[in-house]
Design a protein around this motif. Structure first.
Motif, short mmCIF file in Angstrom:
data_model
loop_
_atom_site.label_atom_id
_atom_site.label_comp_id
_atom_site.label_asym_id
_atom_site.label_seq_id
_atom_site.Cartn_x
_atom_site.Cartn_y
_atom_site.Cartn_z
N LEU A 1 82.22 25.86 -4.41
CA LEU A 1 81.12 26.64 -3.84
C LEU A 1 79.99 25.73 -3.34
O LEU A 1 79.45 25.94 -2.25
CB LEU A 1 80.57 27.63 -4.88
N LEU A 2 79.64 24.73 -4.14
CA LEU A 2 78.58 23.80 -3.74
C LEU A 2 79.00 22.98 -2.51
O LEU A 2 78.17 22.72 -1.62
CB LEU A 2 78.21 22.88 -4.91
N SER A 3 80.26 22.62 -2.44
CA SER A 3 80.75 21.89 -1.26
C SER A 3 80.66 22.77 -0.02
O SER A 3 80.33 22.28 1.07
CB SER A 3 82.20 21.44 -1.47
N GLY A 4 80.94 24.05 -0.18
CA GLY A 4 80.80 24.98 0.94
C GLY A 4 79.35 25.10 1.38
O GLY A 4 79.06 25.20 2.58
N GLN A 5 78.43 25.09 0.42
CA GLN A 5 77.01 25.14 0.77
C GLN A 5 76.58 23.90 1.55
O GLN A 5 75.81 24.00 2.52
CB GLN A 5 76.16 25.27 -0.50
#
Length: 152
Positions: A132-136
């Motif tokens: 999720l953080l990588s997507g952000q």
């Protein structure tokens, strides 16, 4: 033979410049004090050696040029460093997210040796959070690119 300022047994001032150095011939050891002692005394003269301007320039080029280049490189490096652009809000957010990802990866690496079900569930949860953080980060980078295209 003795070079003033270079030989530790030399008399006179401790250090002199190379262009001001002189060579003093030491008298040869005589076997008996006879008529040769007069000629030995006359050998105790000092010869002066000087370096021409071309020689000084050659020394400067050989030894001084690398030092000047290093000093210039350090000066240029010092001038380049303060001209960095200030971080934008997006860059700061990306940096914070990267730090969170590092923390989660450290926790994940600590769980590697644990084969329990709870550790397995926690690993899955950590991996999902990292994704999720990588997507952000990807979203923020897209926004940054769009902003830079608009400003051009």
């Amino acid at each position: 033979m003795n070079i003033n300022g270079i030989n530790s047994n030399a008399t006179g001032s401790g250090f002199t410049t190379v262009s001001g150095a002189y060579i003093a011939a030491t008298p040869a050891a005589t076997k008996t004090p006879t008529a040769n002692s007069e000629s030995a005394g006359s050998q105790d003269t000092q010869d002066t050696v000087s370096i021409s301007n071309a020689g000084r320039e050659a020394l400067s080029n050989d030894f001084g040029a690398p030092l000047r280049e290093k000093a210039l490189a350090k000066k240029n490096e010092a001038e380049v460093t303060p001209k960095e652009e200030p971080k934008t809000l997006i860059d700061e957010q990306i940096d914070k997210i990267k730090e969170k990802i590092k923390e989660l990866q450290e926790i994940l690496s600590k769980l590697k040796g644990d084969d329990s079900e709870a550790a397995d569930q926690q690993r899955k949860m950590l991996q999902e959070q990292i994704m999720l953080l990588s997507g952000q980060i990807a979203t923020l980078l897209d926004k940054k690119m769009q902003d830079s295209k608009k400003s051009d």
